[in-house]
Design a protein around this motif. Structure first.
Motif, PDB file in Angstrom:
ATOM      1  N   ILE A 174       9.989   9.247  -0.083  1.00 47.58           N
ATOM      2  CA  ILE A 174      10.010   8.012  -0.869  1.00 47.58           C
ATOM      3  C   ILE A 174       8.734   7.214  -0.624  1.00 47.58           C
ATOM      4  N   VAL A 175       8.364   7.042   0.635  1.00 47.25           N
ATOM      5  CA  VAL A 175       7.166   6.270   0.969  1.00 47.25           C
ATOM      6  C   VAL A 175       5.919   6.926   0.376  1.00 47.25           C
ATOM      7  N   MET A 176       5.805   8.228   0.493  1.00 49.84           N
ATOM      8  CA  MET A 176       4.625   8.914  -0.042  1.00 49.84           C
ATOM      9  C   MET A 176       4.586   8.847  -1.566  1.00 49.84           C
ATOM     10  N   SER A 177       5.737   8.879  -2.196  1.00 52.33           N
ATOM     11  CA  SER A 177       5.788   8.781  -3.651  1.00 52.33           C
ATOM     12  C   SER A 177       5.351   7.397  -4.118  1.00 52.33           C
ATOM     13  N   VAL A 178       5.848   6.362  -3.461  1.00 53.57           N
ATOM     14  CA  VAL A 178       5.450   4.997  -3.804  1.00 53.57           C
ATOM     15  C   VAL A 178       3.978   4.778  -3.468  1.00 53.57           C
ATOM     16  N   ARG A 179       3.529   5.367  -2.396  1.00 51.73           N
ATOM     17  CA  ARG A 179       2.130   5.230  -1.961  1.00 51.73           C
ATOM     18  C   ARG A 179       1.158   5.733  -3.022  1.00 51.73           C
ATOM     19  N   THR A 180       1.529   6.772  -3.754  1.00 51.55           N
ATOM     20  CA  THR A 180       0.616   7.326  -4.760  1.00 51.55           C
ATOM     21  C   THR A 180       0.282   6.316  -5.847  1.00 51.55           C
ATOM     22  N   ILE A 181       1.171   5.364  -6.077  1.00 50.77           N
ATOM     23  CA  ILE A 181       0.895   4.328  -7.071  1.00 50.77           C
ATOM     24  C   ILE A 181      -0.212   3.402  -6.574  1.00 50.77           C
ATOM     25  N   PHE A 182      -0.279   3.177  -5.268  1.00 46.25           N
ATOM     26  CA  PHE A 182      -1.186   2.174  -4.721  1.00 46.25           C
ATOM     27  C   PHE A 182      -2.492   2.723  -4.160  1.00 46.25           C
ATOM     28  N   ILE A 183      -2.604   4.051  -4.014  1.00 46.47           N
ATOM     29  CA  ILE A 183      -3.868   4.579  -3.497  1.00 46.47           C
ATOM     30  C   ILE A 183      -4.905   4.646  -4.615  1.00 46.47           C
ATOM     31  N   PRO A 184      -6.166   4.446  -4.274  1.00 53.83           N
ATOM     32  CA  PRO A 184      -7.195   4.432  -5.321  1.00 53.83           C
ATOM     33  C   PRO A 184      -7.593   5.843  -5.747  1.00 53.83           C
TER      34      PRO A 184
END
Length: 134
Positions: free
Chosen positions: A14-24
């Motif tokens: 879940i964290v890695m999936s959400v993280r993909t939205i915020f990484i440049p």
């Protein structure tokens, strides 16, 4: 032990999936494209199934997570899992229908899931426009 491994892996996904939205990284092609739509769909699916797994894992450990207005007479593991996936989807995409209510620790988890559900579209749109301007 297996419970903790599955729980930790689910939270990690879940964290890695959400993280993909915020990484440049650049949104490829046009802002509205099949690739971007599929990307967003897979982020939502990962989060939806992940929270469904968290709810069912907590229930199997004895925590009360939700109360149903119309419980099924035969509650097999699969039926419970489908109910939690449904609850996860309703929480992620809206404010709920009222047929299932979170209780106990489920309230905190449902609030986190709803916050993520509201944040993803805004973050995706902001990311798409910021990346297009560069």
């Amino acid at each position: 032990m297996l419970y903790m491994i599955v729980f930790a892996f689910t939270v990690y996904c879940i964290v890695m999936s959400v993280r993909t939205i915020f990484i440049p990284n650049a949104i490829k092609g046009k802002i509205v494209s099949l690739e971007n739509f599929l990307y967003l769909a897979f982020v939502y699916i990962t989060i939806l199934i992940g929270f469904g797994l968290i709810y069912i894992l907590l229930e199997t450990k004895g925590y009360e997570v939700m109360v149903e207005a119309y419980p099924l007479p035969d509650d097999s593991f699969f039926d419970r899992f489908v109910t939690y996936i449904y609850f996860s989807a309703v929480t992620l995409f809206s404010v709920g229908y009222g047929d299932i209510a979170p209780i106990g620790i489920g309230r905190i988890i449902a609030m986190i899931e709803a916050l993520i559900g509201y944040t993803i579209p805004a973050a995706f749109v902001a990311k798409a426009f910021i990346e297009k301007e560069h």
